[in-house]
Design a protein around this motif. Structure first.
Motif, PDB file in Angstrom:
ATOM      1  N   UNK A  11       2.738   9.410  -4.014  1.00 40.13           N
ATOM      2  CA  UNK A  11       2.409   9.160  -2.608  1.00 40.13           C
ATOM      3  C   UNK A  11       1.175   8.275  -2.468  1.00 40.13           C
ATOM      4  N   UNK A  12       0.145   8.533  -3.298  1.00 33.86           N
ATOM      5  CA  UNK A  12      -1.074   7.729  -3.238  1.00 33.86           C
ATOM      6  C   UNK A  12      -0.825   6.292  -3.650  1.00 33.86           C
ATOM      7  N   UNK A  13      -0.040   6.110  -4.726  1.00 34.52           N
ATOM      8  CA  UNK A  13       0.267   4.759  -5.200  1.00 34.52           C
ATOM      9  C   UNK A  13       1.052   3.993  -4.145  1.00 34.52           C
ATOM     10  N   UNK A  14       2.054   4.631  -3.589  1.00 37.99           N
ATOM     11  CA  UNK A  14       2.902   3.946  -2.614  1.00 37.99           C
ATOM     12  C   UNK A  14       2.119   3.597  -1.346  1.00 37.99           C
ATOM     13  N   UNK A  15       1.186   4.444  -0.957  1.00 37.87           N
ATOM     14  CA  UNK A  15       0.371   4.153   0.224  1.00 37.87           C
ATOM     15  C   UNK A  15      -0.453   2.891   0.015  1.00 37.87           C
ATOM     16  N   UNK A  16      -1.132   2.802  -1.143  1.00 38.14           N
ATOM     17  CA  UNK A  16      -1.930   1.616  -1.437  1.00 38.14           C
ATOM     18  C   UNK A  16      -1.030   0.398  -1.576  1.00 38.14           C
ATOM     19  N   UNK A  17       0.102   0.570  -2.284  1.00 41.15           N
ATOM     20  CA  UNK A  17       1.025  -0.552  -2.489  1.00 41.15           C
ATOM     21  C   UNK A  17       1.538  -1.098  -1.163  1.00 41.15           C
ATOM     22  N   UNK A  18       1.963  -0.211  -0.266  1.00 34.23           N
ATOM     23  CA  UNK A  18       2.548  -0.663   0.992  1.00 34.23           C
ATOM     24  C   UNK A  18       1.528  -1.411   1.846  1.00 34.23           C
ATOM     25  N   UNK A  19       0.291  -0.928   1.866  1.00 34.50           N
ATOM     26  CA  UNK A  19      -0.733  -1.606   2.656  1.00 34.50           C
ATOM     27  C   UNK A  19      -1.104  -2.963   2.057  1.00 34.50           C
ATOM     28  N   UNK A  20      -1.216  -3.028   0.723  1.00 33.31           N
ATOM     29  CA  UNK A  20      -1.531  -4.310   0.079  1.00 33.31           C
ATOM     30  C   UNK A  20      -0.366  -5.281   0.235  1.00 33.31           C
ATOM     31  N   UNK A  21       0.860  -4.763   0.141  1.00 33.60           N
ATOM     32  CA  UNK A  21       2.054  -5.590   0.308  1.00 33.60           C
ATOM     33  C   UNK A  21       2.019  -6.289   1.660  1.00 33.60           C
ATOM     34  N   UNK A  22       1.603  -5.572   2.697  1.00 37.68           N
ATOM     35  CA  UNK A  22       1.539  -6.152   4.039  1.00 37.68           C
ATOM     36  C   UNK A  22       0.344  -7.084   4.185  1.00 37.68           C
ATOM     37  N   UNK A  23      -0.814  -6.651   3.692  1.00 40.24           N
ATOM     38  CA  UNK A  23      -2.037  -7.441   3.866  1.00 40.24           C
ATOM     39  C   UNK A  23      -2.009  -8.738   3.072  1.00 40.24           C
ATOM     40  N   UNK A  24      -1.370  -8.713   1.907  1.00 39.26           N
ATOM     41  CA  UNK A  24      -1.338  -9.891   1.021  1.00 39.26           C
ATOM     42  C   UNK A  24      -0.056 -10.693   1.200  1.00 39.26           C
ATOM     43  N   UNK A  25       0.491 -10.699   2.418  1.00 33.72           N
ATOM     44  CA  UNK A  25       1.761 -11.384   2.677  1.00 33.72           C
ATOM     45  C   UNK A  25       1.704 -12.861   2.283  1.00 33.72           C
ATOM     46  N   UNK A  26       0.571 -13.498   2.547  1.00 35.45           N
ATOM     47  CA  UNK A  26       0.444 -14.912   2.207  1.00 35.45           C
ATOM     48  C   UNK A  26       0.547 -15.157   0.707  1.00 35.45           C
ATOM     49  N   UNK A  27      -0.094 -14.295  -0.076  1.00 37.99           N
ATOM     50  CA  UNK A  27      -0.020 -14.435  -1.529  1.00 37.99           C
ATOM     51  C   UNK A  27       1.397 -14.185  -2.030  1.00 37.99           C
ATOM     52  N   UNK A  28       2.082 -13.240  -1.432  1.00 37.66           N
ATOM     53  CA  UNK A  28       3.453 -12.943  -1.852  1.00 37.66           C
ATOM     54  C   UNK A  28       4.403 -14.073  -1.470  1.00 37.66           C
ATOM     55  N   UNK A  29       4.093 -14.787  -0.381  1.00 34.83           N
ATOM     56  CA  UNK A  29       4.870 -15.985  -0.053  1.00 34.83           C
ATOM     57  C   UNK A  29       4.770 -16.997  -1.195  1.00 34.83           C
ATOM     58  N   UNK A  30       3.556 -17.152  -1.730  1.00 39.48           N
ATOM     59  CA  UNK A  30       3.357 -18.081  -2.839  1.00 39.48           C
ATOM     60  C   UNK A  30       4.052 -17.585  -4.100  1.00 39.48           C
ATOM     61  N   UNK A  31       4.081 -16.273  -4.291  1.00 33.49           N
ATOM     62  CA  UNK A  31       4.770 -15.720  -5.459  1.00 33.49           C
ATOM     63  C   UNK A  31       6.250 -16.078  -5.429  1.00 33.49           C
ATOM     64  N   UNK A  32       6.842 -16.028  -4.253  1.00 31.07           N
ATOM     65  CA  UNK A  32       8.258 -16.393  -4.133  1.00 31.07           C
ATOM     66  C   UNK A  32       8.475 -17.856  -4.488  1.00 31.07           C
ATOM     67  N   UNK A  33       7.480 -18.693  -4.197  1.00 29.97           N
ATOM     68  CA  UNK A  33       7.574 -20.100  -4.565  1.00 29.97           C
ATOM     69  C   UNK A  33       7.495 -20.282  -6.085  1.00 29.97           C
ATOM     70  N   UNK A  34       6.883 -19.291  -6.773  1.00 32.02           N
ATOM     71  CA  UNK A  34       6.849 -19.307  -8.236  1.00 32.02           C
ATOM     72  C   UNK A  34       8.160 -18.779  -8.839  1.00 32.02           C
ATOM     73  N   UNK A  35       9.064 -18.335  -7.997  1.00 30.48           N
ATOM     74  CA  UNK A  35      10.347 -17.825  -8.477  1.00 30.48           C
ATOM     75  C   UNK A  35      10.376 -16.328  -8.685  1.00 30.48           C
ATOM     76  N   UNK A  36       9.379 -15.622  -8.132  1.00 31.63           N
ATOM     77  CA  UNK A  36       9.307 -14.169  -8.280  1.00 31.63           C
ATOM     78  C   UNK A  36       9.892 -13.481  -7.051  1.00 31.63           C
ATOM     79  N   UNK A  37      10.463 -12.303  -7.257  1.00 35.09           N
ATOM     80  CA  UNK A  37      10.878 -11.511  -6.111  1.00 35.09           C
ATOM     81  C   UNK A  37       9.623 -10.933  -5.460  1.00 35.09           C
ATOM     82  N   UNK A  38       9.696 -10.738  -4.160  1.00 32.42           N
ATOM     83  CA  UNK A  38       8.537 -10.238  -3.422  1.00 32.42           C
ATOM     84  C   UNK A  38       8.124  -8.854  -3.919  1.00 32.42           C
TER      85      UNK A  38
END
Length: 482
Positions: A247-274
């Motif tokens: 539960x603790x890991x998923x809470x941190x992961x979900x918040x970072x996933x949302x906050x770092x949306x811009x970085x994850x957009x760039x990750x997709x450009x590198x060919x990675x899944x979000x």
């Protein structure tokens, strides 16, 4: 067969004798158990290795590496304990780094979203290059934000430190530093304070539990009321289950996933899944970076704090004069602070935040220590205990002593023997090696921590101890700068 030597041409493996690697593994099952008991309970890590160096008259020998049976398929390793043989573990053309990030075992991938995170991949695996390139690109983009973001976060840390010191007469630095480190990293990668999310001020505690459950087979609690046999059964025999920290890991992961949306957009450009990119990003933030600062910040302040008022005066003078000259805290200014740089490198040398490095020989390799050469056979596991390699008495004078000036002037040449980041301090992380991608960031932040202290205080006194991971630091007094 490859030959590896990290010394002058006049002292190569062609001159030194080739010897059989001493030591052994004992009886099946019982040998690893005996070595594990020695390592954790009878001797402790340092004496475990020191006694065997004396027994075999060699810094290279065979032994079982903890945690041994059940948690690891095979505990048999060749140990390297000197500064010359150790760097073979950085050479991925000679050793394979697949699934050996923290030792002879690998935690369940449930801890990392079901993915083999970049840290566990060998550079020969295509995904490693993609992920590491994404990390390095991300860190390069964030480089200019490091100083202002850190300064914004550290202000609250000093407020908390002074408040606790005033209320209790002492202040435990570690939990205060951990909260600051987590919020700083969330701000840096997520572009918002963790306190503005559902994580709040508990994100570092969630990550602490997540780290502990992965590293449990490598630690000992040292609790007087818990028998060694029971602790060994609980920590070193079976892996701890992920669901207890899920539960603790998923809470941190979900918040970072949302906050770092811009970085994850760039990750997709590198060919990675979000999704894969987000779990890798959290590992970079939570294990590589937060886990690093959790150990390094207390270590640096431990040695600076106990270094005495003369060291404090010299650091304060250097830092304040450069900041005045630069008109503020700048990257160019930090590079001018020679004593500050030396102090941080010396802390990393004497107390490296990562104590082990592992790799499996890809071919027969000849390694050369100060006294002899040894042949490590293909597919043998190699283990390096970093605190001995970085305190090699044939490289460093008074290796057990913290020497603030050690890396000043010509001494800076010795930074190539400072190992803590799965590489030399003089080397840079690339997509094709296994050096920590956040290595330069962690060193810069350590310097920043020293700088921020001496911009506020003339001197301070601390009391030090040990924790499961690294040193504990308790502030007893601070003298504010006038």
């Amino acid at each position: 067969m490859s030959s590896y030597s990290d010394q002058n041409p006049s002292r190569t493996s062609d001159i030194l004798p080739v010897k059989e690697i001493p030591g052994g593994y004992g009886l099946p099952f019982f040998g690893p158990i005996k070595d594990r008991i020695d390592f954790y309970y009878s001797q402790g890590a340092d004496e475990f290795y020191r006694s065997r160096i004396k027994k075999y008259n060699s810094t290279v020998f065979r032994v079982n590496s903890p945690p041994g049976p059940f948690n690891a398929k095979d505990s048999k390793v060749v140990v390297l304990l000197d500064a010359l043989t150790f760097p073979i573990l950085f050479d991925t053309s000679k050793v394979e780094k697949r699934n050996v990030f923290i030792g002879t075992f690998m935690p369940c991938t449930h801890f990392t979203g079901g993915y083999r995170i970049c840290a566990y991949l060998d550079p020969s695996e295509t995904k490693h290059n993609v992920l590491k390139s994404f990390f390095l690109s991300t860190l390069a983009k964030l480089h200019k934000q490091l100083i202002p973001t850190f300064r914004a976060s550290v202000t609250q840390m000093f407020t908390d430190l002074e408040s606790e010191l005033s209320d209790k007469g002492e202040a435990n630095f570690n939990p205060i530093s951990d909260k600051m480190s987590f919020d700083f990293l969330f701000r840096l990668f997520g572009n918002k304070s963790s306190y503005d999310t559902s994580v709040g001020g508990e994100g570092n505690s969630d990550l602490d539990r997540w780290l502990l459950f992965q590293l449990a087979p490598l630690i000992t609690l040292g609790l007087k009321y818990l028998p060694n046999c029971l602790e060994d059964l609980l920590l070193h025999t079976f892996p701890l289950p992920y669901f207890l920290v899920k539960s603790g890991y998923e809470k941190v992961h979900d918040e970072l996933h949302e906050a770092a949306a811009g970085l994850l957009d760039e990750a997709e450009q590198h060919g990675l899944s979000r999704d894969e990119a987000s779990h890798n990003l959290l590992f970079l933030v939570g294990f590589n970076s937060y886990g690093g600062t959790k150990v390094i910040f207390p270590a640096v302040l431990k040695y600076v704090g106990t270094g005495g008022e003369d060291l404090h005066r010299r650091l304060a003078e250097e830092i304040r004069s450069v900041v005045k000259e630069e008109g503020g805290v700048t990257l160019s200014g930090l590079n001018k602070m020679s004593l500050t740089k030396s102090v941080v490198w010396e802390a990393l040398r004497i107390e490296p935040p990562v104590v082990f490095q592992y790799g499996k020989a890809k071919e027969d390799i000849t390694v050369t220590s100060h006294d002899a050469s040894y042949v490590i056979k293909k597919d043998e596991m190699i283990c390096g205990y970093q605190p001995f390699a970085t305190k090699d008495p044939k490289v460093f004078e008074n290796p057990e002593v913290f020497v603030p000036d050690r890396f000043l002037g010509d001494g800076e040449k010795l930074i190539k023997y400072v190992y803590w980041s799965n590489g030399r301090e003089s080397d840079d992380p690339t997509a094709n090696n296994k050096q920590c991608p956040a290595k330069d960031m962690v060193v810069l932040l350590s310097r920043m921590m020293v700088v921020e202290f001496f911009l506020r205080y003339d001197t301070f006194s601390v009391e030090v101890g040990t924790l499961l991971l690294g040193s504990s630091v308790t502030f007893k007094s601070v003298t504010k700068a006038i």
